[in-house]
Design a protein around this motif. Structure first.
Motif, mmCIF file in Angstrom:
data_model
loop_
_atom_site.group_PDB
_atom_site.id
_atom_site.type_symbol
_atom_site.label_atom_id
_atom_site.label_comp_id
_atom_site.label_asym_id
_atom_site.label_seq_id
_atom_site.Cartn_x
_atom_site.Cartn_y
_atom_site.Cartn_z
ATOM 1 N N ALA A 112 1.986 -4.095 -0.746
ATOM 2 C CA ALA A 112 2.428 -5.467 -1.003
ATOM 3 C C ALA A 112 1.926 -6.022 -2.340
ATOM 4 O O ALA A 112 2.404 -7.068 -2.790
ATOM 5 C CB ALA A 112 1.977 -6.385 0.136
ATOM 6 N N ASP A 113 0.990 -5.333 -2.998
ATOM 7 C CA ASP A 113 0.419 -5.800 -4.264
ATOM 8 C C ASP A 113 1.259 -5.273 -5.434
ATOM 9 O O ASP A 113 0.870 -4.353 -6.145
ATOM 10 C CB ASP A 113 -1.034 -5.330 -4.378
ATOM 11 C CG ASP A 113 -1.718 -5.837 -5.645
ATOM 12 O OD1 ASP A 113 -1.116 -6.677 -6.370
ATOM 13 O OD2 ASP A 113 -2.847 -5.382 -5.916
ATOM 14 N N PHE A 114 2.424 -5.883 -5.632
ATOM 15 C CA PHE A 114 3.373 -5.385 -6.629
ATOM 16 C C PHE A 114 2.831 -5.442 -8.055
ATOM 17 O O PHE A 114 3.152 -4.590 -8.876
ATOM 18 C CB PHE A 114 4.709 -6.127 -6.519
ATOM 19 C CG PHE A 114 5.435 -5.791 -5.261
ATOM 20 C CD1 PHE A 114 6.144 -4.607 -5.156
ATOM 21 C CD2 PHE A 114 5.377 -6.626 -4.155
ATOM 22 C CE1 PHE A 114 6.794 -4.271 -3.979
ATOM 23 C CE2 PHE A 114 6.026 -6.303 -2.976
ATOM 24 C CZ PHE A 114 6.733 -5.125 -2.887
ATOM 25 N N GLY A 115 1.985 -6.422 -8.342
ATOM 26 C CA GLY A 115 1.414 -6.545 -9.680
ATOM 27 C C GLY A 115 0.622 -5.319 -10.104
ATOM 28 O O GLY A 115 0.501 -5.026 -11.298
ATOM 29 N N ALA A 116 0.101 -4.571 -9.133
ATOM 30 C CA ALA A 116 -0.702 -3.374 -9.429
ATOM 31 C C ALA A 116 0.149 -2.104 -9.524
ATOM 32 O O ALA A 116 -0.374 -1.051 -9.878
ATOM 33 C CB ALA A 116 -1.782 -3.195 -8.360
ATOM 34 N N ARG B 76 -4.859 -1.944 5.360
ATOM 35 C CA ARG B 76 -5.310 -1.742 3.978
ATOM 36 C C ARG B 76 -4.193 -1.093 3.154
ATOM 37 O O ARG B 76 -3.975 -1.432 1.998
ATOM 38 C CB ARG B 76 -6.575 -0.890 3.932
ATOM 39 C CG ARG B 76 -7.087 -0.719 2.511
ATOM 40 C CD ARG B 76 -8.579 -0.568 2.346
ATOM 41 N NE ARG B 76 -9.248 0.094 3.437
ATOM 42 C CZ ARG B 76 -9.835 1.283 3.349
ATOM 43 N NH1 ARG B 76 -9.797 1.968 2.221
ATOM 44 N NH2 ARG B 76 -10.452 1.801 4.382
ATOM 45 N N ILE B 77 -3.474 -0.145 3.769
ATOM 46 C CA ILE B 77 -2.375 0.522 3.073
ATOM 47 C C ILE B 77 -1.264 -0.478 2.756
ATOM 48 O O ILE B 77 -0.749 -0.537 1.639
ATOM 49 C CB ILE B 77 -1.828 1.695 3.912
ATOM 50 C CG1 ILE B 77 -2.921 2.768 4.078
ATOM 51 C CG2 ILE B 77 -0.576 2.289 3.270
ATOM 52 C CD1 ILE B 77 -2.622 3.793 5.153
ATOM 53 N N MET B 78 -0.920 -1.321 3.736
ATOM 54 C CA MET B 78 0.149 -2.297 3.531
ATOM 55 C C MET B 78 -0.246 -3.326 2.474
ATOM 56 O O MET B 78 0.608 -3.795 1.715
ATOM 57 C CB MET B 78 0.514 -2.970 4.854
ATOM 58 C CG MET B 78 1.884 -3.595 4.848
ATOM 59 S SD MET B 78 3.244 -2.464 4.419
ATOM 60 C CE MET B 78 3.765 -1.924 6.033
ATOM 61 N N ASP B 79 -1.553 -3.646 2.380
ATOM 62 C CA ASP B 79 -2.002 -4.565 1.324
ATOM 63 C C ASP B 79 -1.734 -3.972 -0.054
ATOM 64 O O ASP B 79 -1.339 -4.685 -0.979
ATOM 65 C CB ASP B 79 -3.500 -4.866 1.473
ATOM 66 C CG ASP B 79 -3.793 -5.804 2.647
ATOM 67 O OD1 ASP B 79 -2.841 -6.432 3.178
ATOM 68 O OD2 ASP B 79 -4.984 -5.902 3.030
ATOM 69 N N VAL B 80 -1.941 -2.656 -0.213
ATOM 70 C CA VAL B 80 -1.676 -1.993 -1.496
ATOM 71 C C VAL B 80 -0.170 -1.969 -1.766
ATOM 72 O O VAL B 80 0.271 -2.247 -2.884
ATOM 73 C CB VAL B 80 -2.282 -0.565 -1.521
ATOM 74 C CG1 VAL B 80 -1.803 0.213 -2.748
ATOM 75 C CG2 VAL B 80 -3.806 -0.638 -1.513
#
Length: 145
Positions: free
Chosen positions: A22-26, A16-20
């Motif tokens: 990796a979400d550069f748009g956010a 879950r942390i890596m998903d955040v």
């Protein structure tokens, strides 16, 4: 180049942390000073290989590209691929280590070199502020999900 390092424990699994991360748009929502973070090229698996950043974190205002290398949900490292006006080099990494089933220790390593002369002590202090701000922002963003 010496790296400045700090870590934080986040109440979430590494994925879950890596998903955040990796979400550069956010990033403009939680990463202090980041005005835009646009994926220029994606790697296999859909995560970014190169990202263009516009940064406005006084006193540094710059545009630059970072190249990313991913190791699953264990780590991601980056380095400057397109220099900015102020940034000469930037190497960093997030390393994720499970503490238990619900918590993960996130270690952030960073080394920055700018075109303006800075005393080593001031540079380390700036890196420490960047790291601590990023870790707190990441923790807040992940735990809010």
């Amino acid at each position: 180049m010496a790296r400045t390092t700090s870590d934080i424990v986040i109440d979430a699994p590494a994925g879950r942390i890596m998903d955040v991360i990796a979400d550069f748009g956010a990033y403009p929502d939680w990463a202090t000073g980041v005005k835009t973070a646009d994926v220029v090229a994606a790697a296999d698996g859909g995560r970014a290989r190169q990202v263009h950043f516009v940064l406005d974190a006084a006193p540094i205002r710059d545009e630059y590209d970072l190249g990313y290398t991913w190791d699953g949900d264990r780590s991601v490292s980056w380095s400057l691929t397109e220099k900015g006006a102020m940034l000469k080099s930037m190497d960093g990494a997030y390393v994720l280590e499970p503490v238990d089933r619900t918590q993960t220790r996130v270690t952030y390593q960073l080394a920055v070199d700018v075109s303006v002369p800075l005393l080593g002590m001031l540079k380390r202090k700036a890196e420490k502020v960047i790291i601590d701000t990023a870790l707190k922002g990441l923790k807040k963003q992940v735990e809010a999900l």
